[in-house]
Scaffold this active site. Sequence first.
Site, short mmCIF file in Angstrom:
data_model
loop_
_atom_site.label_atom_id
_atom_site.label_comp_id
_atom_site.label_asym_id
_atom_site.label_seq_id
_atom_site.Cartn_x
_atom_site.Cartn_y
_atom_site.Cartn_z
N THR A 10 10.97 7.37 13.05
CA THR A 10 10.42 6.47 14.06
C THR A 10 10.44 5.06 13.47
O THR A 10 9.75 4.78 12.49
CB THR A 10 8.98 6.89 14.41
OG1 THR A 10 9.01 8.25 14.83
CG2 THR A 10 8.42 6.02 15.53
N GLU A 34 12.69 11.76 17.11
CA GLU A 34 12.17 13.12 17.00
C GLU A 34 10.84 13.20 17.75
O GLU A 34 9.97 12.37 17.55
CB GLU A 34 11.98 13.47 15.51
CG GLU A 34 11.46 14.85 15.26
CD GLU A 34 12.34 15.91 15.89
OE1 GLU A 34 13.47 16.09 15.44
OE2 GLU A 34 11.90 16.56 16.87
N LEU A 51 9.09 16.31 17.87
CA LEU A 51 8.42 17.57 17.57
C LEU A 51 6.95 17.37 17.21
O LEU A 51 6.55 16.31 16.73
CB LEU A 51 9.14 18.30 16.43
CG LEU A 51 9.18 17.70 15.02
CD1 LEU A 51 7.89 17.88 14.26
CD2 LEU A 51 10.30 18.35 14.25
N ASN A 68 4.61 8.25 22.47
CA ASN A 68 3.52 8.58 21.55
C ASN A 68 2.24 7.82 21.86
O ASN A 68 1.15 8.37 21.76
CB ASN A 68 3.96 8.30 20.10
CG ASN A 68 4.08 9.58 19.31
OD1 ASN A 68 4.03 10.66 19.89
ND2 ASN A 68 4.23 9.46 18.01
N CYS A 109 1.74 10.41 12.76
CA CYS A 109 2.44 9.60 13.77
C CYS A 109 1.56 8.76 14.69
O CYS A 109 1.83 7.57 14.85
CB CYS A 109 3.32 10.51 14.61
SG CYS A 109 4.68 11.18 13.66
N1 LIG Z 1 5.83 14.44 10.98
C1 LIG Z 1 5.99 14.46 12.29
O1 LIG Z 1 5.39 15.26 13.00
C2 LIG Z 1 6.95 13.51 12.95
C3 LIG Z 1 7.28 13.70 14.30
C4 LIG Z 1 8.17 12.82 14.89
C5 LIG Z 1 8.70 11.76 14.16
N2 LIG Z 1 8.34 11.59 12.86
C6 LIG Z 1 8.94 10.48 12.13
O2 LIG Z 1 9.97 11.01 11.29
C7 LIG Z 1 10.04 10.28 10.05
C8 LIG Z 1 9.89 11.23 8.88
O3 LIG Z 1 8.59 11.77 8.92
P1 LIG Z 1 8.18 13.00 8.01
O4 LIG Z 1 6.85 13.44 8.49
O5 LIG Z 1 9.27 13.99 7.95
O6 LIG Z 1 8.06 12.27 6.58
P2 LIG Z 1 7.91 13.00 5.16
O7 LIG Z 1 7.17 12.05 4.30
O8 LIG Z 1 7.39 14.38 5.35
O9 LIG Z 1 9.41 13.14 4.64
C9 LIG Z 1 10.18 12.06 4.23
C10 LIG Z 1 11.14 12.54 3.15
O10 LIG Z 1 12.04 11.47 2.84
C11 LIG Z 1 12.29 11.51 1.43
N3 LIG Z 1 12.84 10.23 0.99
C12 LIG Z 1 12.20 9.05 0.79
N4 LIG Z 1 13.08 8.10 0.40
C13 LIG Z 1 14.30 8.68 0.35
C14 LIG Z 1 15.60 8.22 0.05
N5 LIG Z 1 15.82 6.95 -0.28
N6 LIG Z 1 16.63 9.10 0.11
C15 LIG Z 1 16.43 10.39 0.45
N7 LIG Z 1 15.20 10.90 0.77
C16 LIG Z 1 14.16 10.05 0.72
C17 LIG Z 1 10.95 11.84 0.84
O11 LIG Z 1 11.08 12.33 -0.48
C18 LIG Z 1 10.45 12.90 1.84
O12 LIG Z 1 10.83 14.20 1.45
C19 LIG Z 1 8.97 9.20 10.14
O13 LIG Z 1 9.51 8.01 10.62
C20 LIG Z 1 8.01 9.77 11.18
O14 LIG Z 1 7.31 8.76 11.86
C21 LIG Z 1 7.49 12.45 12.23
#
Ligand SMILES: NC(=O)c1ccc[n+]([C@@H]2O[C@H](COP(=O)([O-])OP(=O)(O)OC[C@H]3O[C@@H](n4cnc5c(N)ncnc54)[C@H](O)[C@@H]3O)[C@@H](O)[C@H]2O)c1
Length: 475
Positions: A130, A158, A160, A219, A273
């Site tokens: 996001t 996303e 979810l 959201n 989020c």
């Molecule tokens: N968690 C949710 O329910 C959800 C739902 C919809 C959208 N989002 C969005 O999706 C995105 C990801 O959220 P998330 O909850 O999965 O985050 P998260 O923190 O669980 O995962 C992020 C991952 O990215 C990795 N990372 C960081 N820098 C990196 C790099 N340079 N190269 C490779 N990997 C790297 C981290 O090690 C981590 O494993 C965010 O923007 C969030 O707003 C999240």
Amino acid sequence: MKVVVIGTGFVGLPHAAVLSEYGHEVYAYDIDEKRINAYKTGDREEIERYVNEPGLYPVIAENKDKYLFFTTDITEIADGTDVFFLCLNTPPNRDGSSDLSYYLSAAHHLGDLLAKRQNKKRVVLVNKSTVPIGTARLLESIMKEHGVENFGVASNPEFLAQGNAIDGSRSPDRVVVGCDHEADFSILRRIYAQFVNHVRIRYLETTPETAEAIKYVGNTLLLTYISFWNGVGARLGETHPNLRMEDLKIGVTSDSRISTWGSYVSNGAGGSCFGKDIQSLIYQLNQAGQPSDLLQAVYNINEYQKVYLIDRAEYEAGFNFNQKSVALLGLAFKKRTNDMRDSAALKVVETLLARGVKEIRAYDPLANEAAKSYWFNPEKNHLFNRIKYFNSAKEAINGSDALYISTDWEEFRGLSHTIQQEVKPPYLVIDGRRMMPDFRTLVENGYQHISVGGTYLKPTDDAPGMAEKLEAELA
Ligand SMILES: NC(=O)c1ccc[n+]([C@@H]2O[C@H](COP(=O)([O-])OP(=O)(O)OC[C@H]3O[C@@H](n4cnc5c(N)ncnc54)[C@H](O)[C@@H]3O)[C@@H](O)[C@H]2O)c1
């Protein structure tokens, strides 16, 4: 298609797993070596330590080393890849803006690799993170800066919900794809072949900016529903003893124009989020010189909900938390996840410690371990030593002076019996989730009760009438 998912957290790992299920060759890449090594073991516990989602493990077990590969190095893999999904964390900065440092670092790394590729076929870089409206455009300029050729950028937000990531990825309400070129739409149609022309799932193709905006507007509207019920419904229920919250909900949402989703009162919505996205949209509007009063009010109400019950316990029940022992049930931001991010329990713990509690007796069916690492930082705040972890609600309640319910795990619904077994009246129950339909017995037996959306109940001469009212409400 050959796909690389960059970032394998709560979004990236389920996304990679489900894509592999549809026969794509998927490389799940992360810079966190410990995380990737854990995924590589194929061991359920190791994987779930990082992402604990119902149904995730079987998909990984089925596809690992066939269609799904884990790696910390995509130098070789990048060449010949059709699509890169960027699933990086984008946490909030102090001023509410999005911290894009992880995202940008991954984008520059990718630009470096793609500039050197031999295979010059079209490649699409897709934002799943996001990110502020205009970030796909920024990604495009980063790629140009690195000299990448024959690429397209896309926004594919996303939607979810945690706790439902696998079902949500397999069967979303909609798939939104924002691109500039037909060639890129076409590649993404192949990625999402199972959703294109689906009879129920809406597959929407639009501009990158519109796709980015859909995520933020969606959201923040969801949080608006939640804050509406908390800011109006809960306040009315706490003002009028004879108001039945559940009837109010049914009566209002029976209007087919009004959403039933979000029509509950609670101690605020957490998770990674809602809070972050609304702060980011407020920031984006303000930067553009636009007013954001509605969103600011929605955000403020949600934050207020997270701790106001502690104040109510003090000024309505006269409860002094100083040197008391408080059982805290539910640590993650909602049931069926171990994710602590922006959980109401974080604020509850901070507030209770600031009010001088002797100990917090914590229990969550899934999140005890995650909570320990979150709070285990005695150097930062030695007060965190006052948190003790237990393996059941029963053990947490035993020996406590008050109970705070923060998460809506189903097992907390049957607590009144446990409370009567473990602690004596005038024990105080603070229910942030309205989890006890049978509270009558407790109040009649001398216990005190405060719930979100309900008046303070204590065992007085008029208690039977009050308790019946509460029972009727919660039935
Ligand atoms: N968690 C949710 O329910 C959800 C739902 C919809 C959208 N989002 C969005 O999706 C995105 C990801 O959220 P998330 O909850 O999965 O985050 P998260 O923190 O669980 O995962 C992020 C991952 O990215 C990795 N990372 C960081 N820098 C990196 C790099 N340079 N190269 C490779 N990997 C790297 C981290 O090690 C981590 O494993 C965010 O923007 C969030 O707003 C999240």
